[in-house]
Design a protein around this motif. Sequence first.
Motif, PDB file in Angstrom:
ATOM      1  N   GLN A  29      -1.424  -9.295  16.003  1.00  0.00           N
ATOM      2  CA  GLN A  29      -2.530  -8.432  15.075  1.00  0.00           C
ATOM      3  C   GLN A  29      -3.808  -9.194  15.119  1.00  0.00           C
ATOM      4  O   GLN A  29      -3.829 -10.216  14.590  1.00  0.00           O
ATOM      5  CB  GLN A  29      -1.939  -8.325  13.701  1.00  0.00           C
ATOM      6  N   LEU A  50     -10.457  -7.632  10.201  1.00  0.00           N
ATOM      7  CA  LEU A  50      -9.544  -6.661  10.155  1.00  0.00           C
ATOM      8  C   LEU A  50      -8.160  -6.474   9.162  1.00  0.00           C
ATOM      9  O   LEU A  50      -7.757  -7.863   8.943  1.00  0.00           O
ATOM     10  CB  LEU A  50      -9.271  -6.383  11.433  1.00  0.00           C
ATOM     11  N   ASN A  52      -4.483  -5.052   9.191  1.00  0.00           N
ATOM     12  CA  ASN A  52      -3.631  -4.064   9.982  1.00  0.00           C
ATOM     13  C   ASN A  52      -4.426  -3.244  11.017  1.00  0.00           C
ATOM     14  O   ASN A  52      -4.387  -2.127  11.089  1.00  0.00           O
ATOM     15  CB  ASN A  52      -3.070  -3.028   8.996  1.00  0.00           C
ATOM     16  N   GLY A  53      -5.504  -3.809  11.660  1.00  0.00           N
ATOM     17  CA  GLY A  53      -6.124  -3.472  12.522  1.00  0.00           C
ATOM     18  C   GLY A  53      -7.147  -2.655  12.380  1.00  0.00           C
ATOM     19  O   GLY A  53      -7.905  -2.055  13.132  1.00  0.00           O
ATOM     20  N   ILE A  54      -7.505  -2.618  10.876  1.00  0.00           N
ATOM     21  CA  ILE A  54      -8.720  -1.645  10.595  1.00  0.00           C
ATOM     22  C   ILE A  54      -9.854  -2.532   9.986  1.00  0.00           C
ATOM     23  O   ILE A  54      -9.495  -3.353   9.129  1.00  0.00           O
ATOM     24  CB  ILE A  54      -7.905  -0.625   9.451  1.00  0.00           C
ATOM     25  N   ILE A  56     -12.196  -4.022   7.718  1.00  0.00           N
ATOM     26  CA  ILE A  56     -12.679  -4.051   6.243  1.00  0.00           C
ATOM     27  C   ILE A  56     -13.867  -4.462   5.875  1.00  0.00           C
ATOM     28  O   ILE A  56     -14.399  -4.352   4.772  1.00  0.00           O
ATOM     29  CB  ILE A  56     -11.573  -4.568   5.480  1.00  0.00           C
ATOM     30  N   ASP A  89     -13.371   3.143   3.705  1.00  0.00           N
ATOM     31  CA  ASP A  89     -12.476   3.944   4.451  1.00  0.00           C
ATOM     32  C   ASP A  89     -13.242   4.168   5.931  1.00  0.00           C
ATOM     33  O   ASP A  89     -14.129   4.938   5.972  1.00  0.00           O
ATOM     34  CB  ASP A  89     -12.507   5.438   3.809  1.00  0.00           C
ATOM     35  N   TRP A  90     -12.506   3.522   6.934  1.00  0.00           N
ATOM     36  CA  TRP A  90     -13.101   3.508   8.255  1.00  0.00           C
ATOM     37  C   TRP A  90     -13.143   4.908   8.621  1.00  0.00           C
ATOM     38  O   TRP A  90     -13.948   5.220   9.605  1.00  0.00           O
ATOM     39  CB  TRP A  90     -12.024   2.556   9.012  1.00  0.00           C
ATOM     40  N   GLU A  91     -12.027   5.532   8.572  1.00  0.00           N
ATOM     41  CA  GLU A  91     -11.686   6.941   9.136  1.00  0.00           C
ATOM     42  C   GLU A  91     -12.982   7.843   8.662  1.00  0.00           C
ATOM     43  O   GLU A  91     -13.442   8.434   9.687  1.00  0.00           O
ATOM     44  CB  GLU A  91     -10.531   7.550   9.107  1.00  0.00           C
ATOM     45  N   THR A 112     -20.642   2.694  10.518  1.00  0.00           N
ATOM     46  CA  THR A 112     -19.612   1.817  10.879  1.00  0.00           C
ATOM     47  C   THR A 112     -18.971   2.067  12.308  1.00  0.00           C
ATOM     48  O   THR A 112     -18.402   1.213  13.061  1.00  0.00           O
ATOM     49  CB  THR A 112     -18.413   1.781  10.014  1.00  0.00           C
ATOM     50  N   GLU A 116     -17.284   0.313  16.746  1.00  0.00           N
ATOM     51  CA  GLU A 116     -16.039   0.456  17.230  1.00  0.00           C
ATOM     52  C   GLU A 116     -15.949  -0.268  18.543  1.00  0.00           C
ATOM     53  O   GLU A 116     -14.879  -0.716  19.200  1.00  0.00           O
ATOM     54  CB  GLU A 116     -15.789   1.880  17.464  1.00  0.00           C
ATOM     55  N   THR A 119     -14.540  -3.654  18.533  1.00  0.00           N
ATOM     56  CA  THR A 119     -13.298  -3.662  18.353  1.00  0.00           C
ATOM     57  C   THR A 119     -12.306  -3.298  19.767  1.00  0.00           C
ATOM     58  O   THR A 119     -11.266  -3.881  19.755  1.00  0.00           O
ATOM     59  CB  THR A 119     -12.650  -2.924  17.195  1.00  0.00           C
TER      60      THR A 119
END
Length: 128
Positions: A29, A50, A52-54, A56, A89-91, A112, A116, A119
């Motif tokens: 990860q 990151l 869990n891949g998101i 922060i 909240d990335w999404e 944000t 992308e 990443t």
Amino acid sequence: MEKEFDLVKLTETATDGGGILKVWLNEKQICKIVEEIGLSYGRIKTVIYLNNGIPIKIIETEENFGHLNGELNYKELNEVFRATIYVFDWENDDSKIERTGKRVLSEGLCSTFDYEPITQRAVKATTE
């Protein structure tokens, strides 16, 4: 585990001072990404943490070379801008941005989601 990649080879885009992409993995990860781009006037550095891949937390800095006798002093780098982005909240692009200094020659990112591609480069580089 840390892996380092040549940013010019990954992006097929040359910059004055080259660039590197460093990726830290915990198991398989990605937990941290550092992208440094060398430019004729200094350096732009982006650090992405990151969970869990998101993403922060994102820290972006612009450093400019100092001046000596009317010319650029390549031995001196001065931080002129720093943005620390806390991602809630990335999404949904929900974040808090703290800025210090002022950009001199780099352009600001609006969202944000603009981070992308970094990443995505890290994922691609570590899975090939």
